[in-house]
Design an enzyme around this catalytic site. Structure first.
Site, PDB file in Angstrom:
ATOM      1  N   GLU A  29      -2.901  -9.237   3.287  1.00 37.97           N
ATOM      2  CA  GLU A  29      -3.301  -9.693   4.591  1.00 37.97           C
ATOM      3  C   GLU A  29      -4.736  -9.664   4.709  1.00 37.97           C
ATOM      4  OE1 GLU A  29      -3.842  -5.411   5.209  1.00 37.97           O
ATOM      5  OE2 GLU A  29      -2.491  -6.624   4.145  1.00 37.97           O
TER       6      GLU A  29
ATOM      7  N   CYS B 175       0.861  -1.209  -0.102  1.00 39.37           N
ATOM      8  CA  CYS B 175       0.010  -0.031  -0.117  1.00 39.37           C
ATOM      9  C   CYS B 175       0.853   1.386   0.127  1.00 39.37           C
ATOM     10  CB  CYS B 175      -0.963  -0.043   1.198  1.00 39.37           C
ATOM     11  SG  CYS B 175      -2.161   1.078   1.060  1.00 39.37           S
TER      12      CYS B 175
ATOM     13  N   HIS C 231      -3.954  -5.335  -0.401  1.00 41.23           N
ATOM     14  CA  HIS C 231      -3.693  -5.566   1.245  1.00 41.23           C
ATOM     15  C   HIS C 231      -3.507  -7.175   1.083  1.00 41.23           C
ATOM     16  CE1 HIS C 231      -3.605  -1.918   3.437  1.00 41.23           C
ATOM     17  NE2 HIS C 231      -4.213  -1.592   2.244  1.00 41.23           N
TER      18      HIS C 231
END
Length: 377
Positions: free
Chosen positions: A352, A266, A350
């Site tokens: 995650e 990011c 992202h």
């Protein structure tokens, strides 16, 4: 009796609704997120600092809130906009209702407005400043004053506002049903992670893969990082405009000279790009959601990703040693690059998730592979 609330946008649009959170006022950039679930993770994502989040799914709050789904130490979103707050919440992990959670965290929120109309407006005109005010004395004029004082996200260095102030260690791994957060027995890799607004699930996914993490503040120098003798360096997500983060850009340039494996997500992706001479730009239509298709150009596979950014890297400004690895299938914006002469790569989305799919979790494995190769060299 319900408390009235008012939402006003910079373009003059006005929405009347009901307050469902802390009584007061707030301002920020109004964006929309298309995730159906994960409202607690969204609210506590530091990347939403100074942003008022509209959730497009109509019913928000069904599952309540709990301490385990926090992505940071507090709520960072400037405000919340939803269509409907259910009267009851139900989940075996729930410890608090969304209403009580918002009040406790002093988060201003509005419900009972036409979020379809609002989303269409933001989609057509782009993200813009806005303000939420609660109470009978809320006025459009006061909202307009707040919007004018907020200005724009362009030029705002928010990373150092949300970053930790002291270095700390992290070893806790991912959550497992019946076990909670599990710490691996062995963590052979030492990673220094820059906190530009890091989400805890990023740290957990690295820890679960054998990383012992030293998390450092955003303005930590490259010299101080290298003195910790890491096997690799991680650059986290974060809010705001990347260009004013000159302290981080300079640190990344020096870290790349060291030859250490580097992985950015990011804002970290944008900082790496700026460090190699590329340019970033403010997106008219920012990416916020858990259903964004991205193509991995190396494998040809399409992966569904979680996204949260309002700035993007201009692919036309990349230097010759930067190879594009991923692109968005929504708007063809740049999603990932890898340097051909250094063990450095980054991704705009992202991996995650939290909330969302983990289709690109393999990028964490790639980082581990780079560190393993560097240790053998």
């Amino acid at each position: 009796m319900s408390t009235p609330a008012l939402l006003v946008l910079a373009d003059g649009s006005v929405f009347h609704g009901t307050s469902i959170g802390y009584e007061g006022s707030t301002s920020g950039e109004v964006v929309f997120n298309t995730s159906m679930t994960g409202y607690q993770e969204i609210l506590t994502d530091p990347s939403y600092c100074k942003q008022i989040v509209t959730l497009t799914y109509p019913h928000i709050g069904n599952t309540g809130t709990n301490a385990e789904d926090e992505e940071s130490r507090s709520v960072y979103a400037a405000g919340l906009i939803i269509r409907d707050l259910p009267l009851l919440h139900s989940n075996f992990r729930a410890s608090e209702s969304l209403h009580d959670y918002l009040v406790r965290n002093k988060t201003v929120a509005i419900a009972d407005i036409d979020t379809r109309r609002l989303t269409t407006l933001l989609r057509e005109k782009g993200a813009q400043g806005g303000a939420i005010l609660t109470g009978a004395d809320a006025t459009i004029e006061k909202a307009q004053e707040l919007i004018a004082a907020f200005g724009s996200m362009v030029g705002k260095d928010l990373a150092k506002e949300v970053s930790c102030t002291e270095t700390y260690e992290w070893t806790e791994g991912e959550w497992a049903l019946g076990k909670g957060f599990v710490t691996p027995d062995e963590q052979p890799y030492h990673v220094v992670a820059y906190d530009f607004g890091v989400k805890t699930n990023i740290l957990r996914m690295l820890a679960s893969r054998g990383c012992r993490l030293t998390v450092v503040p955003a303005q930590t120098s490259a010299q101080d990082v290298l003195a910790l003798n890491p096997d690799g360096v991680f650059l986290s997500n974060g809010p705001g405009d990347p260009e004013p983060c000159t302290y981080a850009i300079e640190a990344v340039q020096k870290l790349m000279e060291s030859g250490k494996p580097i992985f950015g997500i990011c804002l970290g992706h944008q900082l790496i790009s700026l460090a190699i001479g590329a340019k970033t730009l403010k997106m008219r239509f920012s990416h916020h959601g858990a259903n964004h298709p991205v193509q991995d150009l190396d494998s040809g596979k399409v992966v569904i990703t979680s996204q949260n950014h309002g700035f993007a890297v201009d692919a036309d400004t990349l230097p010759a040693n930067a190879r594009i690895t991923h692109k968005s299938l929504f708007d063809n914006t740049l999603q990932g690059i890898e340097l051909t002469d250094k063990p450095v790569f980054c991704f705009q989305g992202h991996p995650e998730a939290s909330p969302g799919p983990q289709d690109v979790g393999y990028l964490f494995d790639k980082f581990i592979g780079n560190m393993k190769a560097a240790k053998r060299a």
